[in-house]
Design a protein around this motif. Structure first.
Motif, mmCIF file in Angstrom:
data_model
loop_
_atom_site.group_PDB
_atom_site.id
_atom_site.type_symbol
_atom_site.label_atom_id
_atom_site.label_comp_id
_atom_site.label_asym_id
_atom_site.label_seq_id
_atom_site.Cartn_x
_atom_site.Cartn_y
_atom_site.Cartn_z
ATOM 1 N N TRP A 80 4.251 0.382 -0.539
ATOM 2 C CA TRP A 80 5.495 0.983 0.091
ATOM 3 C C TRP A 80 5.490 1.445 1.517
ATOM 4 C CZ3 TRP A 80 7.294 5.901 -2.899
ATOM 5 C CH2 TRP A 80 8.795 6.268 -2.647
ATOM 6 N N LEU A 81 4.563 1.909 1.717
ATOM 7 C CA LEU A 81 4.371 2.629 3.253
ATOM 8 C C LEU A 81 4.070 1.681 4.184
ATOM 9 C CD1 LEU A 81 2.315 5.888 2.406
ATOM 10 C CD2 LEU A 81 4.649 5.724 3.300
ATOM 11 N N LEU A 82 3.545 0.479 3.776
ATOM 12 C CA LEU A 82 3.153 -0.875 4.739
ATOM 13 C C LEU A 82 4.745 -1.294 4.943
ATOM 14 C CD1 LEU A 82 0.042 -2.183 3.548
ATOM 15 C CD2 LEU A 82 0.622 -1.485 5.970
ATOM 16 N N ALA A 83 5.718 -1.445 3.997
ATOM 17 C CA ALA A 83 6.949 -1.683 4.027
ATOM 18 C C ALA A 83 7.829 -0.838 5.027
ATOM 19 C CB ALA A 83 8.048 -1.919 2.850
ATOM 20 N N ALA A 84 7.499 0.414 5.017
ATOM 21 C CA ALA A 84 8.069 1.454 6.137
ATOM 22 C C ALA A 84 7.466 0.816 7.457
ATOM 23 C CB ALA A 84 7.924 2.877 5.466
ATOM 24 N N GLU A 85 6.278 0.672 7.430
ATOM 25 C CA GLU A 85 5.597 0.342 8.485
ATOM 26 C C GLU A 85 6.236 -0.978 9.387
ATOM 27 O OE1 GLU A 85 2.907 2.019 9.235
ATOM 28 O OE2 GLU A 85 2.221 1.062 11.184
ATOM 29 N N MET A 113 -9.906 3.827 5.375
ATOM 30 C CA MET A 113 -8.780 4.119 6.450
ATOM 31 C C MET A 113 -7.564 3.205 5.736
ATOM 32 S SD MET A 113 -8.812 3.457 10.366
ATOM 33 C CE MET A 113 -7.684 2.107 10.102
ATOM 34 N N LYS A 114 -6.521 4.010 5.804
ATOM 35 C CA LYS A 114 -5.373 3.641 5.429
ATOM 36 C C LYS A 114 -4.684 2.562 6.475
ATOM 37 C CE LYS A 114 -4.895 6.341 1.703
ATOM 38 N NZ LYS A 114 -6.440 6.832 1.733
ATOM 39 N N PRO A 115 -4.009 1.343 5.663
ATOM 40 C CA PRO A 115 -3.619 0.371 6.697
ATOM 41 C C PRO A 115 -2.292 0.647 7.385
ATOM 42 C CG PRO A 115 -3.251 -0.233 4.139
ATOM 43 C CD PRO A 115 -3.947 1.172 4.251
ATOM 44 N N PHE A 116 -1.671 1.735 6.924
ATOM 45 C CA PHE A 116 -0.495 1.864 7.426
ATOM 46 C C PHE A 116 -0.832 2.919 8.855
ATOM 47 C CE2 PHE A 116 -0.899 3.955 3.640
ATOM 48 C CZ PHE A 116 -0.850 5.136 3.817
ATOM 49 N N LYS A 117 -0.110 2.724 9.972
ATOM 50 C CA LYS A 117 -0.435 3.645 10.917
ATOM 51 C C LYS A 117 1.065 4.393 11.446
ATOM 52 C CE LYS A 117 -3.172 -0.090 12.181
ATOM 53 N NZ LYS A 117 -3.549 -1.351 13.477
ATOM 54 N N LEU A 118 2.078 3.972 11.641
ATOM 55 C CA LEU A 118 3.325 4.626 12.210
ATOM 56 C C LEU A 118 3.675 5.460 10.892
ATOM 57 C CD1 LEU A 118 4.798 1.745 14.037
ATOM 58 C CD2 LEU A 118 3.496 3.424 15.245
ATOM 59 N N ALA A 119 3.602 5.075 9.809
ATOM 60 C CA ALA A 119 4.176 5.898 8.808
ATOM 61 C C ALA A 119 3.146 7.141 8.353
ATOM 62 C CB ALA A 119 4.185 4.844 7.401
ATOM 63 N N ASN A 130 -3.148 3.076 -7.714
ATOM 64 C CA ASN A 130 -4.552 3.567 -7.548
ATOM 65 C C ASN A 130 -4.624 4.813 -6.791
ATOM 66 O OD1 ASN A 130 -5.551 1.203 -9.098
ATOM 67 N ND2 ASN A 130 -5.322 -0.278 -7.343
ATOM 68 N N TYR A 131 -3.726 5.211 -6.058
ATOM 69 C CA TYR A 131 -3.813 6.359 -5.468
ATOM 70 C C TYR A 131 -3.967 7.561 -6.318
ATOM 71 C CZ TYR A 131 -3.065 4.683 -0.637
ATOM 72 O OH TYR A 131 -2.959 3.928 0.707
ATOM 73 N N MET A 177 2.362 2.648 -3.888
ATOM 74 C CA MET A 177 2.433 3.610 -2.621
ATOM 75 C C MET A 177 2.073 3.047 -1.536
ATOM 76 S SD MET A 177 2.109 7.338 -4.245
ATOM 77 C CE MET A 177 1.640 7.471 -5.772
ATOM 78 N N GLU A 178 0.688 2.240 -1.252
ATOM 79 C CA GLU A 178 0.488 1.786 -0.169
ATOM 80 C C GLU A 178 1.315 0.696 0.235
ATOM 81 O OE1 GLU A 178 -3.995 1.385 0.564
ATOM 82 O OE2 GLU A 178 -3.760 -0.649 1.126
#
Lengths: 276, 276, 276, 276
Positions: free
Chosen positions: D156-161, D1-7, C183-184, D153-154
């Motif tokens: 994926w970035l949350l998995a990195a998080e 707002m995106k749900p990942f922070k550190l990433a 969706n991005y 992608m979201e």
């Protein structure tokens, strides 16, 4: 806010009920009714079509289907009998009293096709052929609008909106499977779409399990699921001899199997409180 | 030739029927039976869980669900009560006599979890966590194997094969929706998978309309569709107060709505000739 | 055996090279060349279009794009200027000497459109509008055939086959992104299709990163990727003022950003040994 | 707002640059560098692996890959040499001075694996194996996190998080193709993800064209596209004898073809101003 207006539930009091008159009486499509549309994928010849039409009419089918113009992935496949097929459909209707539906592919053919049949169909590949949507929107025939095989529900309702905005409020939505990564079946029926569409819109929605699955063994369970999920009807491919069919034989039911399915549908329609 | 063997229909005479004994009697999952699994998404607290467990048991639910270890997309979401949740599940079982099922996420937790519950669940995100499959395959508990949200049916049956090849033949497949381009619903239930799996395998298959749709209004029609399509049962999220739920409240039924659905399911099971 | 014939690599010696003559010289599209097509999504007005056409021509763009008939998801969106837009395109060509391309949506418009432009475009939604494919196949204009947003490569090549079987061998394939669960971005560019198509077919293939991504920031990296992957060109949306655009402003480059991209493309074309 | 922070890009000044020390010097992964990871899909034997490791080291490869624990769709496929494979990887590193990366599948193996290699890999099927993410997050090794084949992608970035929140900031994202309806290729590389991730996050992103396409002929064009799109590196499967490989031979490059690709990559890295 949803981008569709005329198709939106809020714009209409209650559900849309579409009526099609014929010498046998009035076919109703919409909430409270369970409509069965059946016939072969394509009109392949006069004798065969009139023969199956008579049998299906006797079984109580509400609407006869049959393709005269067939959208084929390859330019080398059988593409239908054209106007000759339309004439056969009209004859079948005259003999049986059951109204007929067929697909129209080209804006230039809309006038011709509507002269022969009761209901026009816009196929999955043309769901966003906006010129065609507007052209069938200028007729006074009900339109079965198949969902594009990769269309969102929003896009589907916007396609209905095109027809309605052109002046034709009689749109019947038809879920026919979406394309996914699965290879065992041709498409994946989005059964949830039935209730989601009912929430979003006042238009009738039917399901085509034949094209959706591409496998005749799956037609019965998926057709039953459709009725249980709240669909207003089903569209089923039936052929006297599926293995001889010029197109889509693998997904066509024999008359014997169709008779079994019809009994199932009647039982489920009763449970659901729908007239059939 | 299909790459799965133990899971293939050819390898087994008739359908697999899984029996789970409890103080209330024997729950059967498989062809000819219609099994209803229900409960909240997560075990959120002792009082609340025992309360709903009693009510669901009185309604005749066959298996109680409740997550103690929750797989959450974000590391910042509520991840379950862990062993405390398992203890609550065991207590609920003791009180109601209804067997319980919960998800296991980590190979290291399998031994712990199987000490508390009757049925293990492998979730969608872990369908190809092959170590976990082998580990639950070494237990003597039935395993509900959810389909990966982008897994083909072949991959799903191969995941079942992992469990079976490790020594555990008691696998229950659970269709819980696949990911598509549609945004109005969370996932798309692949209703055709029910009959396709029945053709390919002797294993029982159930449907989870709650996770599949992500919308409580769709749970009832999709659950009904599942039974009509031939599923051996359904798994439903129910919560005393969906809007207070710590996870997945949007897709949970209230007890009132669940009661309505249960009546529908009973009627359909009767039409389908299934014991419930 | 692959079901397409005329489009198949085996049916043609070497790669197809398509030549378009204009007062400025001959534009070549195919292996060994790097063709840049640019312009706004829609022709929105005479002044604006002639203005940007002059600038793009000065920058060395090979083909000017601009929609006169726009396929819009909603019937309430701006649908293009129609014949007035075609006249503006023809004037732009006369002034700049750069050939022009525009989309045609309706079989009934093919004759009109081909009278004004050098290259016809069939859009993603019409990739399986078989009547339209046959109609553009009866013209003597090169056709840019966009890939359906959910079409397999085989279906895409069969769509090219329709055009070729109708008599027109000058087909340019255009990858414009497929629909996925992401969706991005609007669509997902299938960059691998570039080399796969080169393996399967002798036809030129270009990439449209603007429609594919729906985000102007991604146009530059994806356009560069296309050239590095072996594409024969790119089609880029450029607008004097993206935020004022009547359609697709979010994905349009400013002239400044387009100039930067053009330099990148030239460098990559050199590395790849392609004439630009 | 995106749900990942550190990433998230906002949480870090500039781009993350990951350094891996070895006797040959320091390998850097991140913006400004072009890192090449290569090796066979699986470590199949000591001789063969040391042999190819020496050749790849001489060619200047920055990181050697090789699977010791292989996630296989079928329980009957070769699943890797396990600890024996890890020992071979460690020996290859000792001989060549080039650091090594391998996949870890099970939380219980993390400690073992990190004792032998420089970089841990979490595979596509385990991208949402949250226990595993937390476990590698507790190590001090860089982690290559492959994108789930149907992950947004979201997600994926949350998995990195998850990894970062557990204490390990050294995450390298790896795009390896997503699952679509296309059957000519194994997966579809999401080339746009490279720039989208760069916009959203400060983490390095590389591309694996071998697993993504499943066809060796496509590896070269897609690897080149990755560099042109801004990727920080590529991961390539290379085998002395692809047709003898125990897994994924169809997608492996011969050493000759890899040498050609390496030259291409160097040229493109230069154009892009990246150190290699």
């Amino acid at each position: 806010m949803k981008p569709f207006k005329l198709a939106a539930r809020e714009s209409h009091e209650g559900d849309t009920l579409i009526e099609i008159n014929s010498s046998r009486g009035t076919v109703k499509i919409g909430e409270g009714y369970c409509t069965v549309i059946a016939g072969p994928c394509a009109v392949e010849g006069r004798e065969e079509y009139l023969d199956i039409a008579r049998i299906l009419a006797d079984m109580g089918v509400h609407l006869l289907r049959g393709g005269a113009f067939k959208p084929r992935t390859s330019p080398y496949s059988f593409a239908g009998l054209g106007e000759e097929g339309l004439k056969i459909l009209a004859e079948a209707k005259k003999i049986t009293g059951v109204p007929v539906v067929t697909e129209v592919l080209d804006t230039r053919d809309v006038e011709l096709v509507q002269g022969y049949v009761d209901v026009l169909q816009v196929g999955s590949r043309n769901m966003q052929n906006f010129s065609l949507l507007q052209e069938v929107g200028r007729t006074d025939k009900p339109v079965i609008l198949k969902r594009g095989f990769a269309a969102t529900m929003e896009e589907w309702l916007l396609a209905a909106e095109y027809i309605m905005a052109a002046g034709n409020p009689r749109v019947i939505l038809c879920e026919r499977g979406i394309r996914t990564f699965e290879n065992y079946t041709r498409n994946t029926v989005d059964i949830g779409a039935v209730s989601m569409i009912k929430e979003l819109s006042h238009l009738p929605i039917i399901v085509d399990p034949s094209h959706a699955t591409g496998r005749w063994k799956m037609v019965r369970p998926v057709a039953k699921a459709a009725i249980a999920a709240g669909a207003d009807g089903v569209m089923i491919e039936v052929h006297q001899c599926p293995e001889c069919a010029l197109s889509d034989g693998k997904q066509s039911l024999t008359l014997e199997n169709f008779a079994v399915l019809l009994e199932d549908i009647k039982k489920l329609a009763e449970v659901e409180g729908k007239k059939i």
